[in-house]
Design a protein around this motif. Structure first.
Motif, PDB file in Angstrom:
ATOM      1  N   VAL A 110       0.853  -1.191   0.000  1.00  0.00           N
ATOM      2  CA  VAL A 110       0.000   0.000   0.000  1.00  0.00           C
ATOM      3  C   VAL A 110       0.886   1.237   0.000  1.00  0.00           C
ATOM      4  CG1 VAL A 110      -0.149   0.098   2.524  1.00  0.00           C
ATOM      5  CG2 VAL A 110      -1.964   1.119   1.142  1.00  0.00           C
ATOM      6  N   LYS A 111       0.394   2.303  -0.600  1.00  0.00           N
ATOM      7  CA  LYS A 111       1.113   3.583  -0.561  1.00  0.00           C
ATOM      8  C   LYS A 111       1.049   4.167   0.845  1.00  0.00           C
ATOM      9  CE  LYS A 111      -0.267   4.720  -5.309  1.00  0.00           C
ATOM     10  NZ  LYS A 111      -1.036   5.673  -6.146  1.00  0.00           N
ATOM     11  N   TYR A 112       2.107   4.883   1.212  1.00  0.00           N
ATOM     12  CA  TYR A 112       2.136   5.504   2.538  1.00  0.00           C
ATOM     13  C   TYR A 112       0.976   6.486   2.707  1.00  0.00           C
ATOM     14  CZ  TYR A 112       3.557   8.442   6.439  1.00  0.00           C
ATOM     15  OH  TYR A 112       3.566   9.156   7.615  1.00  0.00           O
ATOM     16  N   SER A 113       0.687   7.285   1.698  1.00  0.00           N
ATOM     17  CA  SER A 113      -0.388   8.277   1.802  1.00  0.00           C
ATOM     18  C   SER A 113      -1.727   7.606   2.074  1.00  0.00           C
ATOM     19  CB  SER A 113      -0.466   9.111   0.519  1.00  0.00           C
ATOM     20  OG  SER A 113      -0.706   8.287  -0.605  1.00  0.00           O
ATOM     21  N   GLU A 114      -1.974   6.464   1.454  1.00  0.00           N
ATOM     22  CA  GLU A 114      -3.212   5.734   1.694  1.00  0.00           C
ATOM     23  C   GLU A 114      -3.219   5.114   3.089  1.00  0.00           C
ATOM     24  OE1 GLU A 114      -3.474   2.908  -1.443  1.00  0.00           O
ATOM     25  OE2 GLU A 114      -3.955   4.404  -2.976  1.00  0.00           O
ATOM     26  N   TRP A 115      -2.057   4.659   3.512  1.00  0.00           N
ATOM     27  CA  TRP A 115      -1.940   4.023   4.826  1.00  0.00           C
ATOM     28  C   TRP A 115      -2.321   4.986   5.951  1.00  0.00           C
ATOM     29  CZ3 TRP A 115      -1.415  -0.409   7.351  1.00  0.00           C
ATOM     30  CH2 TRP A 115      -0.920  -0.388   8.652  1.00  0.00           C
ATOM     31  N   LEU A 123      -0.972  -7.133   4.494  1.00  0.00           N
ATOM     32  CA  LEU A 123      -0.053  -6.093   4.050  1.00  0.00           C
ATOM     33  C   LEU A 123       1.334  -6.324   4.630  1.00  0.00           C
ATOM     34  CD1 LEU A 123      -2.295  -2.920   4.401  1.00  0.00           C
ATOM     35  CD2 LEU A 123      -1.705  -4.138   2.299  1.00  0.00           C
ATOM     36  N   THR A 124       2.309  -6.475   3.771  1.00  0.00           N
ATOM     37  CA  THR A 124       3.692  -6.660   4.225  1.00  0.00           C
ATOM     38  C   THR A 124       4.608  -5.547   3.754  1.00  0.00           C
ATOM     39  OG1 THR A 124       4.238  -8.003   2.278  1.00  0.00           O
ATOM     40  CG2 THR A 124       3.447  -9.174   4.244  1.00  0.00           C
ATOM     41  N   SER A 125       4.142  -4.730   2.793  1.00  0.00           N
ATOM     42  CA  SER A 125       5.008  -3.707   2.211  1.00  0.00           C
ATOM     43  C   SER A 125       4.323  -2.351   2.173  1.00  0.00           C
ATOM     44  CB  SER A 125       5.437  -4.093   0.789  1.00  0.00           C
ATOM     45  OG  SER A 125       6.173  -5.295   0.793  1.00  0.00           O
ATOM     46  N   LEU A 126       5.114  -1.323   2.464  1.00  0.00           N
ATOM     47  CA  LEU A 126       4.653   0.056   2.419  1.00  0.00           C
ATOM     48  C   LEU A 126       5.536   0.792   1.410  1.00  0.00           C
ATOM     49  CD1 LEU A 126       2.572   1.836   4.000  1.00  0.00           C
ATOM     50  CD2 LEU A 126       4.456   2.472   5.512  1.00  0.00           C
ATOM     51  N   VAL A 127       4.933   1.516   0.496  1.00  0.00           N
ATOM     52  CA  VAL A 127       5.679   2.267  -0.516  1.00  0.00           C
ATOM     53  C   VAL A 127       5.535   3.760  -0.220  1.00  0.00           C
ATOM     54  CG1 VAL A 127       5.959   2.781  -2.961  1.00  0.00           C
ATOM     55  CG2 VAL A 127       5.363   0.456  -2.236  1.00  0.00           C
ATOM     56  N   ILE A 128       6.645   4.408   0.054  1.00  0.00           N
ATOM     57  CA  ILE A 128       6.638   5.827   0.392  1.00  0.00           C
ATOM     58  C   ILE A 128       6.435   6.649  -0.878  1.00  0.00           C
ATOM     59  CG2 ILE A 128       7.906   7.696   1.478  1.00  0.00           C
ATOM     60  CD1 ILE A 128       7.155   5.367   3.356  1.00  0.00           C
TER      61      ILE A 128
END
Length: 423
Positions: A274-279, A303-308
């Motif tokens: 998920v994108k950081y902004s959405e998180w 969810l295992t990954s966060l994309v900044i």
């Protein structure tokens, strides 16, 4: 000189053409066209190529602001990536794009800001600006300077660039080899002070900023942070989340345009990123607390990954991490390894690292690791994850390495303070 001036104009023309379809080029052109310069009775001028050099020179900038609060400070950038992010920094009274290096621009700019001294970080050698500072007897310093034998200064055709070096009052260099190269040219106004980046990253690590949502995402698990990545890095890294399901992963790509971020998310296991902004904005990702105080993560267990998808938080992100991968090593060269190293994170990077002293030194210490393919990446990650003793030793080595290399700012400021007393 004729060829230099032609080259400057040709560079401008190429960027102008690119500005019609490239956002960064457009900012480079329009930012210079639209800016209006304020007049100063006197100032201290800091110039940085880009954001990385700003962070490198920031300890000097902060020290000058703190020790001479009555002095106006003017900051210039060559690139949009520095200007757009730091144009409102409270450390400066004015922030500008550096006007194109022509004789008239240099004279007009220096006459407008009236610098008492100029401080350039690492590199950026512009003939007309250096010459005009010299003509007006304005002291010019290079801090965290570094030189390599292949640079134009040391070529038979580098006479003009060697002349630029003669305009510098004092060089503060990163290493002895740079000093020797300058000595070979008869330049002796040099001090090996080290790299001010160590001071910057060390200060950051001692007082890291809290970042919204990161602790919740980590949720007590181990965290792998991939910083300043490019597509070549991400092709390899995207295989790791499936191999280590007990770990969390944060990816901070070097470029954050929507298509780049979406492409990276699509490389990762479906539905796992998920994108950081959405998180931070979407309530369905928030961790809820049960009556007994335990965390309920039914909505986010997949969810295992966060994309900044923003710029500016990476240096503080490393405070949450356990292992770091630094991008760029499959392209022009690796990005900043020291930001992660200051937190004691073992660092992994691609094969193009030889231009970077700290990367070579970290490899020699066995606290940094260069990889060239997926097999090598998996090998070192697996060792760091499964061998606790190896991980602990590596973490201590890299933390101590950064601490032992601090102090450049103090050395540089002691020299500059003497100059300030003469003003």
């Amino acid at each position: 000189m004729f060829l230099y001036n032609i080259g400057i104009k040709l560079y401008y023309f190429i960027v102008w053409l690119a500005s019609f379809f490239d956002t960064k080029a457009g900012l480079w052109i329009n930012g210079r066209r639209q800016q209006k310069l304020a007049h100063f009775d006197s100032s201290i001028w800091f110039h940085f190529a880009s954001l990385g050099e700003f962070e490198q020179g920031r300890p000097i900038l902060e020290a000058m602001r703190g020790q001479y609060p009555g002095k106006s400070i003017v900051v210039t950038f060559f690139s949009p990536s520095g200007y757009e992010i730091r144009k409102n920094t409270p450390l400066a009274d004015a922030v500008y794009y550096l006007p194109l290096d022509t004789k008239n621009n240099a004279r007009d700019f220096i006459d407008t800001i009236k610098p008492d001294m100029a401080i350039f970080t690492k590199y950026e050698y512009w003939y007309h600006y250096f010459n005009e500072l010299h003509k007006q007897s304005v002291p010019l310093y290079i801090v965290s300077g570094i030189f390599r034998p292949g640079q134009v200064f040391f070529k038979w055709y580098g006479g003009l660039h060697r002349k630029m070096l003669s305009f510098v009052m004092h060089f503060f260099l990163q290493d002895e080899s740079s000093k020797q190269l300058l000595n070979n040219l008869g330049i002796t106004n040099v001090t090996v002070s080290g790299d001010t980046r160590f001071d910057r990253v060390w200060a950051n690590a001692q007082n890291p900023k809290e970042i919204a949502g990161i602790s919740e995402f980590k949720n007590g698990q181990k965290l792998f942070i991939a910083g300043s990545t490019w597509p070549e890095d991400e092709k390899l890294l995207a295989t790791l989340p499936a191999l280590y399901p007990d770990w969390k992963f944060i990816f901070a790509p070097h470029e954050i345009e929507e298509d780049r971020v979406n492409h990276l998310i699509n490389l990762l296991p479906k539905g796992s990123a998920v994108k950081y902004s959405e998180w931070v904005e979407n309530s369905k990702f928030k961790i809820q607390n049960s009556k007994d105080g335990s965390n309920l993560i039914s909505h986010i267990s997949h969810l295992t990954s966060l994309v900044i998808d923003n710029i500016g938080m990476l240096s503080s992100l490393y405070a949450y991490g356990d292992i770091a991968y630094i991008g760029g090593g499959f392209g022009a060269g690796i990005h900043n390894t020291l930001e992660a190293a200051a937190f004691g994170l073992p660092v992994i990077f691609g094969p193009k690292y030889l231009k970077f002293n700290e990367a070579r030194e970290l490899i020699a210490l066995k606290a940094g690791f260069s990889i060239s393919d997926e097999t090598q990446l998996k090998g070192i990650v697996d060792t760091l994850i499964t061998d606790e003793a190896f991980y602990s030793t590596t973490s201590k080595k890299i933390y101590n390495y950064v601490q032992e290399h601090t102090g450049a700012t103090k050395m540089i400021m002691s020299h500059i303070d003497m100059q300030m007393c003469r003003l």
